[in-house]
Design a protein around this motif. Structure first.
Motif, short mmCIF file in Angstrom:
data_model
loop_
_atom_site.label_atom_id
_atom_site.label_comp_id
_atom_site.label_asym_id
_atom_site.label_seq_id
_atom_site.Cartn_x
_atom_site.Cartn_y
_atom_site.Cartn_z
N PRO A 170 0.80 -1.23 0.00
CA PRO A 170 0.00 0.00 0.00
C PRO A 170 0.83 1.28 0.00
CG PRO A 170 -0.06 -1.05 2.16
CD PRO A 170 0.65 -2.00 1.24
N HIS A 171 2.11 1.18 0.38
CA HIS A 171 2.93 2.38 0.47
C HIS A 171 3.70 2.66 -0.82
CE1 HIS A 171 5.32 -1.08 1.50
NE2 HIS A 171 6.43 -0.39 1.44
N PRO A 176 -2.29 1.95 -4.51
CA PRO A 176 -3.35 0.93 -4.50
C PRO A 176 -4.70 1.45 -4.05
CG PRO A 176 -1.32 -0.04 -3.71
CD PRO A 176 -1.04 1.42 -3.94
N ASN A 177 -4.71 2.33 -3.01
CA ASN A 177 -6.03 2.77 -2.54
C ASN A 177 -6.70 3.75 -3.50
OD1 ASN A 177 -4.72 5.17 -2.03
ND2 ASN A 177 -4.71 4.93 0.20
N GLN A 187 -6.37 -3.16 -9.12
CA GLN A 187 -5.36 -3.65 -8.18
C GLN A 187 -4.92 -5.06 -8.53
OE1 GLN A 187 -5.83 -2.95 -3.89
NE2 GLN A 187 -7.57 -1.67 -4.34
N PRO A 230 8.13 -0.26 6.47
CA PRO A 230 7.48 1.01 6.13
C PRO A 230 6.02 1.06 6.56
CG PRO A 230 8.75 0.19 4.27
CD PRO A 230 8.74 -0.91 5.29
N GLN A 231 5.33 -0.08 6.49
CA GLN A 231 3.94 -0.12 6.92
C GLN A 231 3.85 -0.17 8.44
OE1 GLN A 231 1.37 -2.85 4.62
NE2 GLN A 231 3.18 -3.33 3.42
N TRP A 249 -3.60 7.17 7.98
CA TRP A 249 -3.97 6.92 6.59
C TRP A 249 -4.86 5.69 6.56
CZ3 TRP A 249 -0.01 3.78 3.37
CH2 TRP A 249 0.45 2.73 4.14
N GLN A 250 -5.66 5.59 5.51
CA GLN A 250 -6.52 4.42 5.42
C GLN A 250 -5.70 3.27 4.87
OE1 GLN A 250 -6.19 7.00 3.53
NE2 GLN A 250 -7.74 7.10 1.94
N GLN A 272 -5.21 -0.40 3.06
CA GLN A 272 -5.76 -0.97 1.83
C GLN A 272 -7.01 -1.80 2.11
OE1 GLN A 272 -2.90 -3.43 -0.13
NE2 GLN A 272 -4.24 -3.86 -1.84
#
Ligand SMILES: Nc1ncnc2c1ncn2[C@@H]1O[C@H](COP(=O)(O)OP(=O)(O)OP(=O)(O)O)[C@@H](O)[C@H]1O
Ligand SMILES: [Mg+2]
Lengths: 246, 231
Positions: free
Chosen positions: A95-96, A139-140, A147, B152-153, B228-229, B231
């Protein structure tokens, strides 16, 4: 079946503690073949797939990919996985990172490609799944179907010998399923070897070379899609096919 | 005679006596600067060690995992003041003597390392399993998956609890006063006893506010920034 098997699963057993999930599965997939695996929930489809790139450790048996035994004790897992793409039900995009970043990561850190080369290859992979305009999206910011196509591009960029799909469309809204199946169809036309767990019967009928029905950790029946869906021999296959046909 | 005015005068005289304030301002400023760099040192070394320990623990080698778990539990359970006194007054008996500054830094850095290790670890464990699987399936090894995909997450998830914990521990630099570290509180209490007046304590309190209110505001900003939202 045409040609020598690219994937050869022999007498594969897998237990989780006392629960025996795979009970001696034999399965060969030829080069460029598209094999569909169907079966009730808990029958061991995902486990079989995950053993094929050793995300799951088999309890017994052997798996050969392109003649090399990937279940060998000293097998280089990371090298093996690089050659076998995997697409997950829940996409599992990072996601990042942007779409391009997702595709580039393994090119940079596994294949050690220089940035410019990796980017070029990532863009080419995104192009193949019809998403070159989404390279900079996170991705979001993408729909489920987009995706999943990025996830396919991430697998393709490594130029794998084969790609494993575990229910690639079952987390998608119905209207987004088509775009993913279309990409899979184009892969098939390009000669990619694919092992697909999915219940998309219509797609299986016109794209699969073979359908394998699993139940209770065994392959119960297999054959061309017309035979399995049109004229199943085993009563359990008949039951299951009539259920998913509804 | 108006009694209210004398009360007010007495209040001003004991808490805001200008000549006392002017006299001790330089020593309070020295204390302020010392607190600043002690705090900075604690934050940098404590968080670095905590991150390092969390990464080592992620490899799940039983011996290191066990040692880190024991370290984290002990340092989180022990009041930092007890540890400071133990190091400062206990260690010289076995031939190791450290300055009050070093003892305070070491204690708070270890406490922060213990808490932040647990927080980073929670972040690593909370990162979905599918992220590991996706990365490993492309041939990334364990270490690279951790470095480029998981941390990172995990770090993003841990920013809010980490900020709060860091602020709470950094405020404990005031404990250094019991082992003679000339930080804000020490300077203020010394000045208070010399002058027989509470004004230096008020200056000390203001010093803490000047130092930590911006940090608290920064923490809040970071929290909203990183909320942040997923995924
Ligand atoms: N890591 C695990 N630990 C314990 N049991 C597991 C694990 N993974 C799978 N199982 C069990 O193994 C059995 C087969 O699971 P598997 O995921 O392979 O089934 P499946 O055919 O893919 O089912 P579905 O259609 O629901 O995805 C199930 O009973 C499941 O609970
Ligand atoms: Mg499954």
């Amino acid at each position: 079946m045409a040609g020598k098997p690219l994937l050869d699963v022999r007498a594969l057993y897998k237990s989780f503690g006392k629960l025996e999930v795979l009970k001696g599965v034999d399965l060969a997939v030829a080069e460029k073949e598209l094999v569909f695996v169907i079966g009730p929930s808990g029958s061991g489809k995902s486990t079989l797939l995950r053993c094929c790139n050793r995300l799951e450790e088999p309890s017994d048996g052997a798996i050969y990919v392109d003649g090399e035994e990937i279940t060998a004790k000293l097998a280089d897992l990371n090298a093996i996985r690089r050659g076998i793409g995997m697409v997950f039900q829940s996409f599992n995009l990072y996601p990042h990172m942007t779409a391009e970043g997702n595709v580039m990561l393994a090119l940079r850190k596994v294949l050690k490609q220089p940035k410019a080369e990796a980017r070029e290859r990532a863009l080419a992979a995104l192009e193949r799944v019809g998403l070159s305009d989404k390279a900079d999206s996170y991705p979001n910011q993408l729909s489920g179907g987009q995706q999943q196509r990025v996830a396919i591009a991430r697998a393709l960029a490594l130029e794998p010998k084969m790609v494993l799909f575990d229910e690639p469309t079952s987390a998608l809204d119905p209207e987004l399923v088509g775009s993913v199946l279309e990409v899979m169809r184009s892969l098939r036309e390009a000669g990619m070897t694919m092992l697909v767990v999915s219940h998309e019967m219509r797609f299986a009928r016109d794209a699969a070379d073979r359908v394998v029905f699993m139940d209770g950790g065994n392959i119960v029946e297999q054959g061309p899609p017309e035979a399995i869906f049109g004229n199943p021999q085993h009563p359990r296959t008949r039951d299951f096919v009539s259920q998913i046909a509804r | 005679m108006n009694p209210e005015i004398t009360q007010w005068d007495r209040f001003l005289d004991s808490f805001f006596k200008l000549e006392v304030m002017a006299k001790y301002l330089p020593s309070i400023i020295d204390g302020f600067l010392l607190t600043c760099h002690l705090a900075l040192l604690v934050v940098v070394t404590g968080l670095t060690l905590g991150l390092f320990l969390a990464i080592v623990r992620a490899y799940e080698f039983w011996l290191t995992s066990w040692l880190i778990a024991v370290f984290a539990d002990v340092m989180r359970a022990l009041p930092p003041l007890v540890f400071i006194l133990l190091l400062y007054f206990g260690l010289p008996a076995v031939g190791i003597s450290m300055s009050g500054y070093v003892v305070t830094w070491l204690t708070l850095a270890l406490v922060l390392a213990a808490f932040s290790e647990e927080i980073f670890r929670a972040g690593i464990l909370a990162t979905p399993k599918g992220q590991w699987e996706a990365a490993r399936s492309t041939g990334l090894n364990f270490g690279r998956t951790l470095a480029y995909v998981i941390m990172p997450q995990a770090i993003r998830m841990t920013v809010p609890p980490l900020t709060n914990r860091t602020i709470a521990i950094t405020k404990n630099t005031a404990l250094g006063t019991v082992v003679g570290v000339g930080e804000i509180l020490n300077a203020a209490t010394t000045a208070q006893s010399f002058s027989g007046n509470a004004s230096p304590l008020v200056m000390g309190a203001l010093g803490y506010l000047i130092l930590f209110v911006p940090v608290v505001i920064f923490g809040r900003w970071v929290e909203t920034r990183f909320a942040w939202q997923k995924q």
